[in-house]
Design an enzyme around this catalytic site. Structure first.
Site, PDB file in Angstrom:
ATOM      1  N   GLU A 179       0.830  -1.215   0.000  1.00 53.15           N
ATOM      2  CA  GLU A 179       0.000   0.000   0.000  1.00 53.15           C
ATOM      3  C   GLU A 179       0.864   1.264   0.000  1.00 53.15           C
ATOM      4  O   GLU A 179       0.850   2.071   0.934  1.00 53.15           O
ATOM      5  CB  GLU A 179      -0.946  -0.007   1.201  1.00 53.15           C
ATOM      6  CG  GLU A 179      -1.950  -1.143   1.124  1.00 53.15           C
ATOM      7  CD  GLU A 179      -3.040  -1.077   2.194  1.00 53.15           C
ATOM      8  OE1 GLU A 179      -2.801  -0.474   3.242  1.00 53.15           O
ATOM      9  OE2 GLU A 179      -4.125  -1.632   1.966  1.00 53.15           O
ATOM     10  N   GLU A 372      -5.319  -8.427  -1.138  1.00 56.91           N
ATOM     11  CA  GLU A 372      -6.029  -8.249   0.137  1.00 56.91           C
ATOM     12  C   GLU A 372      -7.484  -7.959  -0.150  1.00 56.91           C
ATOM     13  O   GLU A 372      -7.796  -7.102  -0.988  1.00 56.91           O
ATOM     14  CB  GLU A 372      -5.498  -7.061   0.956  1.00 56.91           C
ATOM     15  CG  GLU A 372      -4.172  -7.285   1.615  1.00 56.91           C
ATOM     16  CD  GLU A 372      -3.751  -6.118   2.508  1.00 56.91           C
ATOM     17  OE1 GLU A 372      -4.630  -5.458   3.107  1.00 56.91           O
ATOM     18  OE2 GLU A 372      -2.537  -5.877   2.593  1.00 56.91           O
TER      19      GLU A 372
HETATM   20  P1  P53 Z   1      -7.161  -3.328   9.466  1.00 57.69           P
HETATM   21  C1  P53 Z   1      -6.782   1.192   5.996  1.00 57.69           C
HETATM   22  C2  P53 Z   1      -7.452   1.243   4.793  1.00 57.69           C
HETATM   23  C3  P53 Z   1      -7.154   0.320   3.808  1.00 57.69           C
HETATM   24  C4  P53 Z   1      -6.182  -0.644   4.030  1.00 57.69           C
HETATM   25  O1  P53 Z   1      -6.863  -3.202   7.912  1.00 57.69           O
HETATM   26  C5  P53 Z   1      -5.503  -0.674   5.223  1.00 57.69           C
HETATM   27  C6  P53 Z   1      -5.795   0.231   6.210  1.00 57.69           C
HETATM   28  C7  P53 Z   1      -5.085   0.186   7.525  1.00 57.69           C
HETATM   29  O2  P53 Z   1      -6.021   0.064   8.536  1.00 57.69           O
HETATM   30  O3  P53 Z   1      -4.498  -1.538   5.442  1.00 57.69           O
HETATM   31  C8  P53 Z   1      -4.453  -2.813   4.880  1.00 57.69           C
HETATM   32  O4  P53 Z   1      -6.159  -4.277  10.010  1.00 57.69           O
HETATM   33  C9  P53 Z   1      -3.094  -3.346   5.235  1.00 57.69           C
HETATM   34  C10 P53 Z   1      -3.118  -4.462   6.232  1.00 57.69           C
HETATM   35  C11 P53 Z   1      -4.310  -4.293   7.150  1.00 57.69           C
HETATM   36  C12 P53 Z   1      -5.565  -4.433   6.308  1.00 57.69           C
HETATM   37  O5  P53 Z   1      -5.589  -3.466   5.287  1.00 57.69           O
HETATM   38  O6  P53 Z   1      -7.012  -1.952  10.000  1.00 57.69           O
HETATM   39  O7  P53 Z   1      -2.285  -3.689   4.145  1.00 57.69           O
HETATM   40  O8  P53 Z   1      -1.888  -4.481   6.908  1.00 57.69           O
HETATM   41  O9  P53 Z   1      -4.320  -5.173   8.224  1.00 57.69           O
HETATM   42  C13 P53 Z   1      -6.847  -4.331   7.099  1.00 57.69           C
HETATM   43  O10 P53 Z   1      -8.552  -3.847   9.583  1.00 57.69           O
END
Ligand code: P53
Length: 474
Positions: A179, A372
């Site tokens: 990201e 993801e």
């Molecule tokens: P969590 C925010 C918005 C989009 C992606 O997020 C994000 C985030 C960070 O919060 O991060 C990605 O754990 C990231 C992962 C993360 C996952 O999204 O806040 O690449 O490390 O865990 C989900 O629910």
């Protein structure tokens, strides 16, 4: 029709969110270790509050996380049982270079990942490796100010040289920066940046962006030189922006918000800074620290594929009365009245995934990889101790259907799909354990209590069937 026969189904994790073992095997301290759970997390990950050492008042969930450092064999066996073709994980930089600026790597750290990759291969799982997933050795933060400094490019180059050579033949798929657009939204977590009083934050962020983009191009160059089989991808926190209304100003605001993200991928995939960004930066008085030869490197070493995370679409409005926001504070956006949301306020939009895929494929015309996607939810084990997570199955089935539409109906070339947090892990945004994404439940709570025992949720067998039928049976 349908997905490619070699479609890479799997799941994704990041070192700091699952490994733990933060001070074992010679590992050095990293920025991500110092992000506590609780209200101070947000100011820390955005670089507003300095947290350079552990203190007594906070709990730091990354220190032990789900202890995958010691349990990876058991976990990879479970991934193998689900039929994973790939497993996306990240390397903790400070395991390989504990300080970051050494010339010699730490053998114990190198050996750890070598064993882990061999374990994957034993289960016919292709590793997909993120070189940096939000982590940066703390020594580099303190001594050089992390990615604001040009010297980081050389340290990253050393890291890449070491890992590409050491893992040649074991790893073929690489992502340079997780990201990469997170620099703009959570600069300490994304790039080790924190700010001094009165300093121009935008200047620091775009300066860091240039250094990361350059480092990414150099990594791509080395990866291809070391092994022509290597495939290198960029990685975007994606999610198309919708205009709240058809008012031209709203449409323009949505376009601008998309470009703020495309900026990074435009450089990594097309090899050039886009015109709109150069003009905007000039107007804002921001200077990219471009040196001789940089632009040639960016142009010559573009990525092989485009990877991205997708959780939700976003909405832009220029009407001050439309001010209801979604709960996610990192990527806050106007609330979309047509969509439901997760317990954390992340809005659920499967068609938005198809739209996002089409936007990226139209723009770059390179294979895509969804690395993801998933639903963070509170899971409560029933009287038999099992989590019946039909809500997660529904979320994933709808998103897989949307990506199938993008492939079958729109002709998008998609390499694979890895769901986020295939085993429960620490949330990046909140530091909670309670925000779970996995097919595998881990007995641990927000305060770090629990046995760490792994158990299969209902979605475990469901995903196994999805993989076995190559996405036909949802
Ligand atoms: P969590 C925010 C918005 C989009 C992606 O997020 C994000 C985030 C960070 O919060 O991060 C990605 O754990 C990231 C992962 C993360 C996952 O999204 O806040 O690449 O490390 O865990 C989900 O629910």
């Amino acid at each position: 029709m349908g997905f490619r026969t070699d479609f890479l189904w799997g799941g994704a994790t990041a070192a700091n969110q699952c490994e733990g073992g933060y001070n074992e095997g010679g590992r050095g301290l990293a920025n991500v270790d110092l992000a506590p759970v609780g209200p101070d997390r947000f100011p820390v990950i955005t670089g507003e509050k300095k947290m350079f050492a552990f203190d007594e008042e906070h709990f730091y969930p990354a220190q032990n996380a789900i202890d995958m450092y010691h349990r990876y064999k058991e976990d990879i066996a479970l991934f193998g049982e689900m039929g994973f073709k790939t497993y996306r994980l990240s390397i903790a930089w400070s395991r390989i270079f504990p300080l970051g600026d050494e010339t010699e790597p730490n053998e114990e750290g190198l050996k750890f990942y070598e064993d882990l990759f061999k374990e994957c291969r034993k289960h016919n799982i292709e590793p997909l490796v993120t070189i940096t997933h939000f982590d940066c050795p703390m020594h580099l933060v303190e001594k050089y100010g992390a990615w604001r400094s040009r010297e980081m490019v050389g340290f990253y180059e050393n890291l890449c040289n070491v890992i590409f050579n050491r893992y040649k033949g074991l790893v073929k798929y690489w992502l340079t920066f997780n990201e990469i657009n997170m620099i703009l939204h959570a600069p300490f977590m994304g790039a080790g940046l924190y700010f001094e009083e009165g300093e121009n934050k935008e200047q620091v962020k775009y300066q860091a962006a240039h250094h990361e983009l350059l480092a990414s191009a150099i990594a791509t160059k080395i990866a291809h030189e070391v092994d022509p089989e290597n495939q290198v991808g960029c990685m975007l926190a994606a999610g198309t922006n919708y205009a709240y209304t058809c008012k031209p100003e709203d449409v323009w605001a949505a376009r601008k918000a998309d470009r703020e993200n495309f900026f990074f991928i435009d450089v990594q995939s097309r090899g050039e800074y886009p015109a709109y960004a150069l003009k905007e930066l000039e107007r804002e008085g921001i200077e990219l620290p471009i040196e001789d030869g940089d632009l040639d490197l960016l142009k010559a070493h573009t990525v092989d594929f485009i990877s991205f995370s997708y959780y939700s679409s976003r909405v832009q409005s220029t009407d001050p009365a439309i001010n209801e926001k979604t709960a996610g504070n990192i990527f806050a956006s106007v609330k979309n009245p047509y969509l439901e949301a997760s317990e954390w306020g992340w809005q659920i939009d499967p068609l938005g995934l198809r739209t996002t895929m089409n936007d990226l494929y139209d723009r770059y015309q390179k294979p895509l990889f969804i690395v993801e996607n998933g639903l963070g939810a509170v899971d409560v084990p029933d009287e038999n101790g099992q989590v019946i997570d039909d809500y997660r199955i529904d979320y994933l089935a709808a998103h897989i259907q949307a990506m199938k539409d993008a492939v079958e109906l729109d002709g998008v070339d998609l390499l694979g799909y890895t769901t986020w947090g295939c085993i429960d892990l620490v949330s990046a945004g909140t530091g909670e354990m309670k925000k779970r994404y996995g097919f595998i439940y881990v007995d641990r709570d927000n305060e770090g209590n629990g046995t760490l025992k792994r158990s299969k949720k209902k979605s475990f067998d469901w995903y196994k069937k999805v993989i076995a039928t190559n996405g036909e049976d949802l």
